[in-house]
Design an enzyme around this catalytic site. Structure first.
Site, PDB file in Angstrom:
ATOM      1  N   HIS A 123       0.866  -1.190   0.000  1.00  0.00           N
ATOM      2  CA  HIS A 123       0.000   0.000   0.000  1.00  0.00           C
ATOM      3  C   HIS A 123       0.894   1.229   0.000  1.00  0.00           C
ATOM      4  CE1 HIS A 123      -3.141   2.818   0.673  1.00  0.00           C
ATOM      5  NE2 HIS A 123      -2.664   3.187   1.844  1.00  0.00           N
ATOM      6  N   ASP A 180       0.977   5.093  -0.291  1.00  0.00           N
ATOM      7  CA  ASP A 180       0.270   6.377  -0.255  1.00  0.00           C
ATOM      8  C   ASP A 180       0.906   7.375  -1.211  1.00  0.00           C
ATOM      9  OD1 ASP A 180      -1.757   6.054   1.876  1.00  0.00           O
ATOM     10  OD2 ASP A 180      -0.018   5.682   3.142  1.00  0.00           O
ATOM     11  N   ASP A 215      -7.636   1.589   2.345  1.00  0.00           N
ATOM     12  CA  ASP A 215      -7.216   2.516   3.386  1.00  0.00           C
ATOM     13  C   ASP A 215      -8.165   3.685   3.646  1.00  0.00           C
ATOM     14  OD1 ASP A 215      -5.486   3.328   5.406  1.00  0.00           O
ATOM     15  OD2 ASP A 215      -4.260   4.550   4.085  1.00  0.00           O
ATOM     16  N   HIS A 254      -6.401   9.721  -0.567  1.00  0.00           N
ATOM     17  CA  HIS A 254      -7.091   9.699   0.727  1.00  0.00           C
ATOM     18  C   HIS A 254      -6.274  10.300   1.863  1.00  0.00           C
ATOM     19  CE1 HIS A 254      -5.017   5.744   0.374  1.00  0.00           C
ATOM     20  NE2 HIS A 254      -4.732   5.943   1.648  1.00  0.00           N
TER      21      HIS A 254
END
Length: 993
Positions: free
Chosen positions: A57, A59, A181, A431
């Site tokens: 993951h 970001d 997430d 996000h």
């Protein structure tokens, strides 16, 4: 597509698609690929099949900037380097054909891909064609779901998916949406994903009470019916909740960032642990199977920025699969395999079960009793506003790129482009971007990227407006008009104002320009005189400018702009002179101000609202409005140590503190065709930290409340969460309504969730919801709607009340990873950030309220672009232009007009009303594509799915026991019919006229 009578055209169109567009069926491999569902490893019937999904993951900005994350810079903040992750994963996939990996964030993959050699690119294409490397989600980023507008989400998904399609063909097309997430999940996102052709959607976060109930009922996988207007299954999406968020099971993390022991499988060593590992894994697998419905379960093997040294993960996963499966010879019924979300989804589909139906959304999200993630709905309100107006500017930029043709990109003012702002806006949807949950230096970087995108688009816009108008005069952009700063209008004696309208219908828009004169002559594009007023700049505005402008007055006039076009106004100074002295007596507060639509009354003592009336419908409601602040929890509480922070809203008490008159500055204006007068201003000598200007314009069906908040004082060592609260006589019965990402409205009920029996533990934060563009309360007679100019959080805590959070300044981190308090400051505001915004209030009967609030919200989202030129205009200048041949029907919104390739344009038409929402406008409408544009001939058309990465008639999705409806052809290839809430996407082959 065309009906049979257009056979010759269809033949030519199909030939054109395959030979010229080369999209979306490009990059055909030499051998038949085995990607997607064909690439899945075999499972074993009658066994518990455990699907291991290796993933990372990444970001797109959070604790570090996008650049820092990609390169692995600033590892003192967080050890993370995405380029090394992709290097390492590809290397390890090549060593074992059984291995699988999924990748999500196209923004990072695009950067990495550009740096690879031809040989490496070909190697990666082979991995993709064999299904060993699979893309999921596929957008430029994994967007936030609470604070994003649907138009920006569609744009960023389109950008990412187009890159994958152009690069890898159909094997690069994701089949699963993957939002592991984001902090709560919006129904509109599920609707969009369904219309983009996804077969399923997986996420990790939902309310802890909801999860507990679903685990007991084995309802962690469902069919999400994501629209009340679209005919099923158009917006139906299979949705699954992952068992461990997006982390591996406890004790099974083998990244370099983890501390779990590796599998030690040499029996000659004393620390041999295979038996222990297998036993623990089987225990976890059997436990997980008890709360899911089939004999297939999924395990995410990875986490934040993992796989930088992929050998650690894969070496241990290879062993785990081998040793667990060896136990089958001893009677074990567990089968472990490398897998992907789409392979797991395929097995759920094969199970042919009936799944529970979900109709609402997943807001608000709480991870324990006092930890509601509802603060980020408002966090970083200045960035949220900048993102929203950047979206408006991007749509204008893309439209003018199409209308201007090649000269827009390389014209008299240099080389311009829309791509820079497209990428900046795409990253801003992340996000941890527009959500406001990043570190301060990362928020600054997002804003810097947006500003850079604006600069590139300004060149493009100048080129196009120069070409369309025939004027080569330099264009001036004033980006601080909201605080009355524009050097040109402050100093020039003669200038022109160009107003570009990105909507497909005419707009009437009030313009307020900072000036130092006292009288001006204004003429429109036809030379007709325009009424105007000159009013003093409010004290609050003068204070907030901090020396960035020196205008003492504002010039106000109403402009009219044609659809998808501009109108030009000429302004000449008539009289210069000093403004009225600030110490001059001010009129007493009026009892009321009104126009032909609304009447507003004020309390003569406080100057605050006391009632609002709709004069057309003879409605009146009692209405008061004031500002309050919640004392943010510092964690020193007997019930919980949770603090209020960037993510979490947790007031220390349920009763907010009213902001006293010593801290409030109020200014009320009434505007009409011949005059404007200030009607109330408090005379407090204190420097305000909350102020408001109330405006009522002549032709407006909405009352404007322009609020300014900050610097929020923290000298008392209390963090503050500032709200505006409206209290009315409406009997709302604990119910209010909010939009979902700017589209469909959802009902909210106090202390209630539609899908489980809520045990409310936070009476304020647990009743807050995201408001992306509007919210309302209503009873049988009256509906009070508030349109916002950015995403904000809000709720209806008391009947007849609607509160919206404006600003947050906090002194503690909420321990959710960001590692710093939400305490925004800047060079201009070192004592705390000042934020300004607008709320628009309308009052209507519920049956017709949508006819007012939908176009009103649309005008706020896509506001006119105002540019200036100095001096006298050349007589040959074209002062007015429309890019449309005719105004579109009121129900139709021109969602996207964007250059796709040299001779192709991406077009999206949207029906902006819900079914049964409006008696007049909730009906099907038809648009003729050939009669759409005034400067373009449409030569060919083909319909795409929502994200424009598949032909619409070739888009198929897994059938969850409900057949897809058969779509009939349009009466002609040019006639496009739209039903309520339907968005249709087209590629047009065009020629400039």
């Amino acid at each position: 597509m065309a009906t049979p009578e257009y056979t010759p055209f269809v033949f030519l169109l199909l030939l054109f698609q395959s030979s010229v567009w080369g999209f979306p069926v490009c990059q055909t491999p030499q051998e038949s690929p085995t990607c997607g569902y064909k690439s899945c490893h075999a499972t074993k019937p009658g066994m518990l099949n455990v699907h291991l999904v290796p993933h990372t993951h990444d970001d797109v900005g959070w604790l570090k900037t996008v650049d820092q994350y990609f390169y692995g810079d600033r590892n003192d903040i967080q050890h993370a380097g995405v380029q090394y992750i992709l290097d390492s994963v590809v290397d390890q996939l090549l060593k074992n054909p059984d291995r699988r990996f999924i990748y999500v964030e196209t923004a990072f993959f695009y950067r990495w891909w550009k740096q690879q050699t031809d040989d490496m690119q070909n190697t990666v294409k082979q991995l993709v064609n064999e299904g060993r490397l699979e893309f999921v989600n596929g957008g430029w980023c994994m967007s936030d779901e609470a604070t994003t507008h649907y138009s920006a989400v569609i744009d960023q998904m389109t950008m990412g998916l187009r890159f994958l399609n152009d690069t890898f063909g159909h094997c690069g097309r994701p089949r699963v949406a993957w939002h592991i997430d984001p902090f709560g999940h919006a129904r509109e996102h599920a609707s969009m994903f369904a219309q983009m052709g996804y077969d399923g959607f997986f996420f990790g976060r939902l309310d802890y009470q909801d999860r507990n109930r679903r685990m007991v009922a084995r309802e962690q996988e469902m069919l999400w019916r994501a629209s009340e207007s679209l005919t099923p299954p158009m917006a139906d999406l299979f949705t699954g909740i992952l068992p461990n968020g997006y982390n591996p099971p406890e004790g099974f993390c083998w990244d370099q960032s983890c501390d779990d022991p590796p599998i030690r499988d040499d029996p000659d060593l004393e620390d041999y642990n295979v038996d222990d590992v297998v036993t623990r894994f089987l225990h976890i697998a059997h436990g997980q199977a008890l709360v899911y419905k089939t004999n297939h379960i999924i395990m995410t093997m990875g986490s934040d920025f993992q796989y930088e040294n992929a050998n650690l993960w894969y070496k241990n996963l290879d062993k785990l699969i081998r040793y667990v499966n060896q136990m089958q010879s001893n009677g074990s019924e567990v089968n472990v395999l490398y897998s992907t979300p789409s392979c797991y989804l395929q097995e759920l589909h094969r199970a042919n079960l009936t799944w529970p139906l979900k109709g609402d959304d997943f807001f608000p999200y709480a991870d324990s009793a006092h930890d509601f993630w509802t603060g980020y709905f408002t966090s970083r309100p200045a960035l949220k506003r900048y993102e929203r107006i950047s979206n408006s500017y991007l749509q204008t930029c893309k439209q003018l790129e199409v209308l201007g043709g090649p000269i827009s990109r390389k014209g008299p003012f240099g080389a311009g482009d829309s791509e820079t702002l497209k990428k900046a806006m795409a990253v801003a949807q992340h996000h941890d971007a527009v959500s406001g949950t990043e570190k301060q230096h990362v928020a600054n970087d997002y804003a810097r990227k947006l500003a850079n995108g604006w600069a590139h688009c300004q060149v493009l816009v100048s080129n196009t407006l120069s070409s369309l108008s025939g004027s080569s005069a330099p264009r001036v952009y004033c980006e601080h008009l909201n605080i009355s700063v524009c050097p040109l209008t402050e100093t020039s004696k003669k200038f022109s104002v160009n107003v570009y309208n990105p909507l497909a219908r005419p707009v009437s828009w009030p313009v307020r320009l900072p000036v130092n004169g006292t009288a001006y002559r204004i003429s429109d594009a036809k030379g007709k005189a325009v009424d105007s007023q000159v009013v003093p700049v409010s004290q609050a505005t003068a204070a907030v400018r901090r020396g960035r402008g020196y205008a003492v007055n504002e010039l106000l006039f109403q402009v009219q702009a044609p659809p998808l076009g501009y109108s030009t106004y000429s302004v000449s100074l008539l009289q210069n002179g000093p403004p009225s002295p600030q110490s001059s007596p001010l009129p007493r507060a009026p009892k009321a101000v009104q126009n032909k639509f609304l009447r507003v009354t004020f309390d003569p003592e406080t100057g605050l609202l006391s009632s609002l009336s709709n004069l057309e419908t003879q409605q009146t409601v009692k209405l008061s409005q004031n500002f309050y602040w919640y004392n943010a929890s510092d964690g020193n509480n007997s019930e919980s140590i949770q603090m209020s922070g960037a993510y979490i809203f947790r007031p220390n008490t349920s009763t907010p503190f009213i902001i006293s008159k010593t801290s409030l500055y109020l200014h009320v204006f009434q505007y009409n065709s011949i005059c404007m007068r200030p009607t109330k201003r408090s005379r407090d000598s204190f420097h305000p930290w909350v102020s408001q200007v109330v405006r009522l314009y002549t032709d407006s069906r909405a009352l404007e409340l322009e609020w300014t908040v900050g610097p929020v004082p923290i000298g008392d060592d209390l963090g503050k969460e500032v709200i505006s609260r409206l209290d009315s006589s409406i009997n709302s019965s604990g119910v209010f309504y909010t939009d979902s990402n700017g589209r469909e409205m959802l009902q909210r009920r106090k202390d209630y969730r539609p899908t489980w029996n809520l045990r409310q533990s936070e009476p304020i934060a647990g009743n807050y919801y995201p408001i992306n563009s509007r919210a309302y309360i209503k009873d049988d007679k009256d509906q009070l709607t508030v349109v916002t100019d950015r995403s904000q959080g809000g709720g209806s805590i008391q009947d007849g009340s609607l509160e919206i959070m404006l600003h947050r300044r906090l002194l503690y981190d909420d321990v959710r990873g960001v590692g710093e308090p939400l305490n925004e400051m800047s060079d201009i505001y070192p004592e705390g950030l000042v934020v300004r915004g607008r709320h628009l209030l309308s009052l209507s009967p519920p049956a017709t309220a949508a006819d007012t609030h939908r176009p009103l919200a649309q005008e706020v989202v896509l506001q006119p672009l105002i540019t200036f030129t100095d001096g006298e205009l050349h007589p040959s200048t074209r002062l007015e232009f429309s890019g449309l041949q005719a105004v579109l029907p009121p129900a139709v919104h021109l969602l996207t007009v964007s250059q796709w390739d040299q001779d192709t344009v991406l077009l999206r038409l949207e029906h902006q009303y819900q079914a049964s929402e409006s008696k007049e406008h909730s009906q099907p409408v038809t648009v003729n594509l050939q009669k759409l544009f005034s400067t373009l001939d449409v030569l060919g058309v083909s319909e795409m799915n929502l994200s424009a990465n598949q032909w619409k008639d070739e888009m198929t999705r897994l059938d969850w026991k409900k057949p897809l409806p058969k779509r009939g052809g349009d009466p002609s290839v040019w006639e496009v019919s739209l039903k309520p809430m339907e968005i249709r996407t087209f590629l047009l082959r065009v020629r400039q006229r």
